[in-house]
Design a protein around this motif. Structure first.
Motif, PDB file in Angstrom:
ATOM      1  N   GLU A 100      69.794  55.054 -95.841  1.00 18.91           N
ATOM      2  CA  GLU A 100      69.106  54.394 -94.482  1.00 18.91           C
ATOM      3  C   GLU A 100      68.125  55.788 -94.150  1.00 18.91           C
TER       4      GLU A 100
ATOM      5  N   TYR B  32      65.852  46.865-103.110  1.00 12.18           N
ATOM      6  CA  TYR B  32      66.784  46.352-101.975  1.00 12.18           C
ATOM      7  C   TYR B  32      66.358  46.193-101.166  1.00 12.18           C
ATOM      8  N   HIS B  34      66.188  45.422 -97.135  1.00 13.53           N
ATOM      9  CA  HIS B  34      66.495  46.454 -96.245  1.00 13.53           C
ATOM     10  C   HIS B  34      65.867  45.793 -94.492  1.00 13.53           C
ATOM     11  N   TRP B  35      66.370  45.725 -93.427  1.00 10.95           N
ATOM     12  CA  TRP B  35      66.429  45.902 -92.229  1.00 10.95           C
ATOM     13  C   TRP B  35      66.517  46.722 -91.451  1.00 10.95           C
ATOM     14  N   TYR B  36      65.221  46.362 -89.755  1.00  7.63           N
ATOM     15  CA  TYR B  36      65.392  47.436 -89.329  1.00  7.63           C
ATOM     16  C   TYR B  36      64.428  46.543 -88.180  1.00  7.63           C
ATOM     17  N   TYR B  46      68.240  51.305 -88.111  1.00  3.66           N
ATOM     18  CA  TYR B  46      68.330  51.086 -89.317  1.00  3.66           C
ATOM     19  C   TYR B  46      69.508  50.090 -88.686  1.00  3.66           C
ATOM     20  N   HIS B  49      71.752  46.880 -95.136  1.00  2.82           N
ATOM     21  CA  HIS B  49      70.645  46.274 -96.616  1.00  2.82           C
ATOM     22  C   HIS B  49      71.522  45.843 -97.451  1.00  2.82           C
ATOM     23  N   ARG B  91      63.033  47.601-100.357  1.00  2.00           N
ATOM     24  CA  ARG B  91      62.539  49.337-101.033  1.00  2.00           C
ATOM     25  C   ARG B  91      63.429  49.423-102.161  1.00  2.00           C
ATOM     26  N   LEU B 101      59.556  53.162 -96.876  1.00  2.78           N
ATOM     27  CA  LEU B 101      59.454  52.178 -96.112  1.00  2.78           C
ATOM     28  C   LEU B 101      58.294  51.932 -95.912  1.00  2.78           C
TER      29      LEU B 101
END
Lengths: 112, 113
Positions: A100, B32, B34-36, B46, B49, B91, B101
């Protein structure tokens, strides 16, 4: 730990002036990134540095240069600012491509 | 890069669960999810994910459809501090993108007291 720090927080420039945005991280991360965010939009990648000593262009590199000064610091330079570069600039860092990203608080830049 | 589609905005009441959907019909096997999230006047943060299986952490849960063409971020009990823009991002683990990203417009979550 401070995480990712950025200076300055705010800046106003006149068209044609130059400036350097500073970014530092204290997490011993290998990779660092510069993004810009225009009003109402998502972030766009300007440049990144996969590791110390390397830099590569992102989606919107025109008008910018970068320097990975050491593992901690990654600076973004505007050589001749233009109104189209008015934006919020975010620096981010990460261990590597699978991890991340941690973001700084941003620099709000206005070019008049 | 594969694209994601999210609703522009959603609303919730405090202490209720929130399900934030994301469609990614062109996802590849090495992408993958991902969440932000981005709170007002802050940098993105972040959240979570995953690749194929559902994932839980202290902030949220991620439910991934069996065909991986969609996913849902679940906030189990929304608080006022969860009001933010939520970004669903694919990602790629390989290639030359080096973990960049690609942010879309995201979903603006409003939480009512």
């Amino acid at each position: 730990n401070a995480g990712v720090t950025q200076t300055p927080k705010f800046q106003v420039l006149k068209t044609g002036q130059s400036m350097t945005l500073q970014c530092a991280q204290d997490m011993n991360h290998n990779s660092m990134y510069w993004y810009r965010q225009d009003p109402g939009m998502g972030l766009r990648l300007i440049y990144y540095s996969a590791s110390e000593g390397t830099t590569d262009k992102g989606e919107v590199p025109n008008g910018y240069n970068v320097s990975r000064l050491n593992k901690r610091e990654f600076s973004l330079r505007l050589e001749s600012a233009a109104p189209s570069q008015t934006s919020v600039y975010f620096c981010a860092s990460t261990w590597g491509r699978y991890y991340e990203q941690y973001f700084g608080p941003g620099t709000r830049l206005t070019v008049t | 890069d594969a694209k994601t589609t999210q609703p522009n905005s959603m609303e919730s009441n405090e202490e209720e669960p929130v399900h934030l959907p994301c469609n990614h019909s062109t996802i590849s096997g090495t992408d993958y999810i991902h969440w932000y999230r981005q709170l007002p006047s802050q940098g993105p943060e972040y959240v979570i994910h995953g690749l194929t299986s559902n994932v839980n952490n202290r902030m949220a849960s991620l439910a991934i459809a069996e065909d991986r063409k969609s996913s849902t971020l679940i906030l189990h009990r929304a608080t006022l501090r969860d009001a933010a823009v939520y970004y669903c991002i694919l990602r790629n683990a390989g290639g030359t993108s080096y973990g960049k990203l690609t942010f879309g417009q995201g979903t603006i979550l409003t939480v009512h007291p």
